[in-house]
Scaffold this motif. Structure first.
Motif, PDB file in Angstrom:
ATOM      1  N   GLY A 186     102.762  47.927  19.836  1.00 38.66           N
ATOM      2  CA  GLY A 186     101.497  47.452  19.281  1.00 38.66           C
ATOM      3  C   GLY A 186     100.604  46.719  20.277  1.00 38.66           C
ATOM      4  N   LYS A 187     101.121  46.415  21.462  1.00 37.52           N
ATOM      5  CA  LYS A 187     100.285  45.711  22.445  1.00 37.52           C
ATOM      6  C   LYS A 187      99.231  46.670  22.993  1.00 37.52           C
ATOM      7  N   LYS A 188      98.066  46.079  23.325  1.00 39.07           N
ATOM      8  CA  LYS A 188      96.971  46.890  23.874  1.00 39.07           C
ATOM      9  C   LYS A 188      96.933  46.650  25.386  1.00 39.07           C
ATOM     10  N   ILE A 189      97.193  47.713  26.132  1.00 36.98           N
ATOM     11  CA  ILE A 189      97.298  47.572  27.585  1.00 36.98           C
ATOM     12  C   ILE A 189      96.305  48.513  28.257  1.00 36.98           C
ATOM     13  N   VAL A 190      95.504  47.960  29.182  1.00 40.04           N
ATOM     14  CA  VAL A 190      94.611  48.814  29.955  1.00 40.04           C
ATOM     15  C   VAL A 190      95.115  48.856  31.395  1.00 40.04           C
ATOM     16  N   ILE A 191      95.179  50.074  31.923  1.00 37.91           N
ATOM     17  CA  ILE A 191      95.572  50.274  33.328  1.00 37.91           C
ATOM     18  C   ILE A 191      94.274  50.530  34.087  1.00 37.91           C
ATOM     19  N   VAL A 192      93.986  49.648  35.053  1.00 36.45           N
ATOM     20  CA  VAL A 192      92.659  49.637  35.684  1.00 36.45           C
ATOM     21  C   VAL A 192      92.739  50.085  37.134  1.00 36.45           C
ATOM     22  N   GLY A 193      91.870  51.027  37.515  1.00 35.47           N
ATOM     23  CA  GLY A 193      91.703  51.319  38.937  1.00 35.47           C
ATOM     24  C   GLY A 193      91.975  52.748  39.329  1.00 35.47           C
ATOM     25  N   ASP A 194      92.729  52.892  40.421  1.00 37.41           N
ATOM     26  CA  ASP A 194      92.966  54.198  41.036  1.00 37.41           C
ATOM     27  C   ASP A 194      94.114  54.913  40.320  1.00 37.41           C
ATOM     28  N   VAL A 195      93.816  55.361  39.099  1.00 40.63           N
ATOM     29  CA  VAL A 195      94.844  56.002  38.252  1.00 40.63           C
ATOM     30  C   VAL A 195      95.284  57.330  38.885  1.00 40.63           C
ATOM     31  N   LYS A 196      94.315  58.024  39.468  1.00 38.04           N
ATOM     32  CA  LYS A 196      94.556  59.369  39.997  1.00 38.04           C
ATOM     33  C   LYS A 196      95.678  59.409  41.041  1.00 38.04           C
ATOM     34  N   HIS A 197      95.725  58.400  41.916  1.00 32.42           N
ATOM     35  CA  HIS A 197      96.700  58.437  43.008  1.00 32.42           C
ATOM     36  C   HIS A 197      97.932  57.577  42.728  1.00 32.42           C
ATOM     37  N   SER A 198      98.072  57.111  41.476  1.00 31.58           N
ATOM     38  CA  SER A 198      99.077  56.087  41.208  1.00 31.58           C
ATOM     39  C   SER A 198     100.302  56.597  40.448  1.00 31.58           C
ATOM     40  N   ARG A 199     101.459  56.544  41.094  1.00 36.58           N
ATOM     41  CA  ARG A 199     102.729  56.836  40.409  1.00 36.58           C
ATOM     42  C   ARG A 199     103.049  55.722  39.412  1.00 36.58           C
ATOM     43  N   VAL A 200     102.577  54.505  39.722  1.00 45.53           N
ATOM     44  CA  VAL A 200     102.803  53.383  38.799  1.00 45.53           C
ATOM     45  C   VAL A 200     102.076  53.655  37.486  1.00 45.53           C
ATOM     46  N   ALA A 201     100.863  54.188  37.563  1.00 49.07           N
ATOM     47  CA  ALA A 201     100.084  54.474  36.350  1.00 49.07           C
ATOM     48  C   ALA A 201     100.818  55.495  35.489  1.00 49.07           C
ATOM     49  N   LEU A 202     101.249  56.596  36.091  1.00 49.92           N
ATOM     50  CA  LEU A 202     101.896  57.655  35.300  1.00 49.92           C
ATOM     51  C   LEU A 202     103.180  57.133  34.648  1.00 49.92           C
ATOM     52  N   SER A 203     104.027  56.456  35.425  1.00 46.00           N
ATOM     53  CA  SER A 203     105.285  55.948  34.847  1.00 46.00           C
ATOM     54  C   SER A 203     105.000  54.898  33.775  1.00 46.00           C
ATOM     55  N   ASN A 204     103.991  54.045  34.007  1.00 48.94           N
ATOM     56  CA  ASN A 204     103.635  53.036  33.003  1.00 48.94           C
ATOM     57  C   ASN A 204     103.146  53.677  31.714  1.00 48.94           C
ATOM     58  N   ILE A 205     102.281  54.664  31.835  1.00 49.52           N
ATOM     59  CA  ILE A 205     101.745  55.316  30.634  1.00 49.52           C
ATOM     60  C   ILE A 205     102.897  55.894  29.800  1.00 49.52           C
ATOM     61  N   ILE A 206     103.794  56.619  30.468  1.00 48.27           N
ATOM     62  CA  ILE A 206     104.889  57.266  29.731  1.00 48.27           C
ATOM     63  C   ILE A 206     105.787  56.205  29.081  1.00 48.27           C
ATOM     64  N   CYS A 207     106.109  55.151  29.833  1.00 48.81           N
ATOM     65  CA  CYS A 207     107.015  54.112  29.339  1.00 48.81           C
ATOM     66  C   CYS A 207     106.375  53.335  28.177  1.00 48.81           C
ATOM     67  N   LEU A 208     105.138  52.922  28.362  1.00 49.16           N
ATOM     68  CA  LEU A 208     104.473  52.098  27.334  1.00 49.16           C
ATOM     69  C   LEU A 208     104.262  52.896  26.052  1.00 49.16           C
ATOM     70  N   LYS A 209     103.904  54.182  26.191  1.00 51.59           N
ATOM     71  CA  LYS A 209     103.719  55.021  25.001  1.00 51.59           C
ATOM     72  C   LYS A 209     105.051  55.203  24.268  1.00 51.59           C
ATOM     73  N   LYS A 210     106.137  55.403  25.030  1.00 52.08           N
ATOM     74  CA  LYS A 210     107.459  55.553  24.380  1.00 52.08           C
ATOM     75  C   LYS A 210     107.818  54.302  23.589  1.00 52.08           C
ATOM     76  N   LEU A 211     107.370  53.125  24.090  1.00 54.21           N
ATOM     77  CA  LEU A 211     107.721  51.866  23.447  1.00 54.21           C
ATOM     78  C   LEU A 211     106.709  51.452  22.377  1.00 54.21           C
ATOM     79  N   GLY A 212     105.709  52.299  22.118  1.00 54.05           N
ATOM     80  CA  GLY A 212     104.801  52.056  20.994  1.00 54.05           C
ATOM     81  C   GLY A 212     103.582  51.224  21.312  1.00 54.05           C
ATOM     82  N   ALA A 213     103.234  51.092  22.596  1.00 46.79           N
ATOM     83  CA  ALA A 213     102.013  50.353  22.958  1.00 46.79           C
ATOM     84  C   ALA A 213     100.792  51.265  22.830  1.00 46.79           C
TER      85      ALA A 213
END
Ligand code: CP
Length: 309
Positions: free
Chosen positions: A159-186
């Motif tokens: 239920g938390k609202k999380i924004v990932i800001v910046g260079d999403v295109k080149h970021s492995r952190v962004a992709l892993s975060n998106i997948i992880c946070l979505k799995k956990l219901g954010a």
């Protein structure tokens, strides 16, 4: 220590983990966090295990964090940096790893500039492989420690609202975060210049907001990414100065919001570009908590994977 087994024998990406796997890693990390707060910060769990940290790309946090996690678990550790190795003489990744494995190594922690390097290795060798960042693909332990830090601060990620800001295109952190946070219901949004956000990112279940002030007004937490100039083959932004004006987070910007938000960053920070020091070092920031939690999370991952066939 928590009992239970992961559904995988390698950690190649968050994509491969179930929600139960992630929860098991978190509960195991809780136990190790207690250990790390004791006067004697060491347990004998991996006393008979040998781990090689193979870093083909620069790192400060991930490399030191894995090495410390391994030593806190009493594993034997060897370290390798590509710059000072025979890779410079033309040796392949697989030859290098097979030579390391012939020295009776059980687990490989791999950072590599090429997407899929850890997956490739896991199909070729018998040792457990942990992806410590592969090109622009995944950085699973970073996403786990980020989500764990959110859980620590808020009690739950759901239920938390999380924004990932910046260079999403080149970021492995962004992709892993998106997948992880979505799995956990954010709820997850991404924000940045259109040139630094993939066209089809919505297929991952995230919304796109190009206006930073609107994104910050919406969120509970902003996870701010570094501009990855070393991965940019062409110019995606006119200048760093202009980027800082439109997408840099500073104290004035946060003061205009109608609520307080938490600031995260995986490091290393480009101070004065994506994040000003008056925010990075403020009470809103949990950046150093993320680094601290990284050791417990990596202990948990190593402990749970060790010996799995
Ligand atoms: N967050 C992260 O991966 O940092 P390093 O590149 O220093 O390991």
């Amino acid at each position: 220590m928590e009992s239970g087994q992961l559904s995988t024998r390698h950690l190649l990406g968050i994509q491969d983990l179930t929600v139960s796997d992630i929860q098991l890693i978190f509960r195991t990390a809780d136990g190790f966090k207690d250990v790390l707060n004791r006067p004697i910060k060491k347990v004998p769990s991996l006393r008979d295990v040998t781990i090689a940290n193979l870093f083909f790309e620069n790192s400060t946090r991930t490399k030191l964090s894995f090495e410390l996690a391994e030593k806190r678990l009493s594993a034997d550790v060897i370290n390798f940096s590509a710059g000072s190795s025979s890779v410079a003489k033309g040796e392949t990744l697989l030859d290098t790893v097979n030579n390391v494995l012939s020295m009776k190594v059980d687990m490989i922690v791999l950072r590599h500039p090429i997407q899929g390097a850890a997956i490739y290795l896991s199909r070729k060798i018998n040792a457990n492989v942990i992806n410590a960042g592969d090109g622009t693909h995944e950085h699973p332990t970073q996403a786990l420690l980020d989500a764990y830090s959110i859980r620590e601060k808020y009690g739950d990620v759901k239920g938390k609202k999380i924004v990932i800001v910046g260079d999403v295109k080149h970021s492995r952190v962004a992709l892993s975060n998106i997948i992880c946070l979505k799995k956990l219901g954010a709820q997850v949004k991404v924000c940045g210049p259109p040139t630094l956000i993939q066209k089809h990112i919505q297929t991952l279940g995230v919304k796109v907001e190009y206006n930073l002030d609107k994104a910050l007004e919406w969120c509970d937490i902003a996870n701010v990414l570094r501009i990855q100039l070393e991965r940019q083959d062409i110019k995606y932004i006119p200048s760093l100065r202009e980027y800082a004006i439109y997408y840099g987070i500073n104290k004035q910007r946060l003061a205009r919001l109608d609520h307080e938000i938490t600031i995260m960053h995986p490091g290393p920070i480009n101070r004065g570009v994506e994040l000003n020091s008056d925010v990075a070092d403020s009470e809103h920031s949990i950046i150093l908590n993320q680094v601290e939690n990284g050791v417990a999370i990596r202990m948990a991952v190593l402990y749970l994977l060790a010996g799995t066939k």
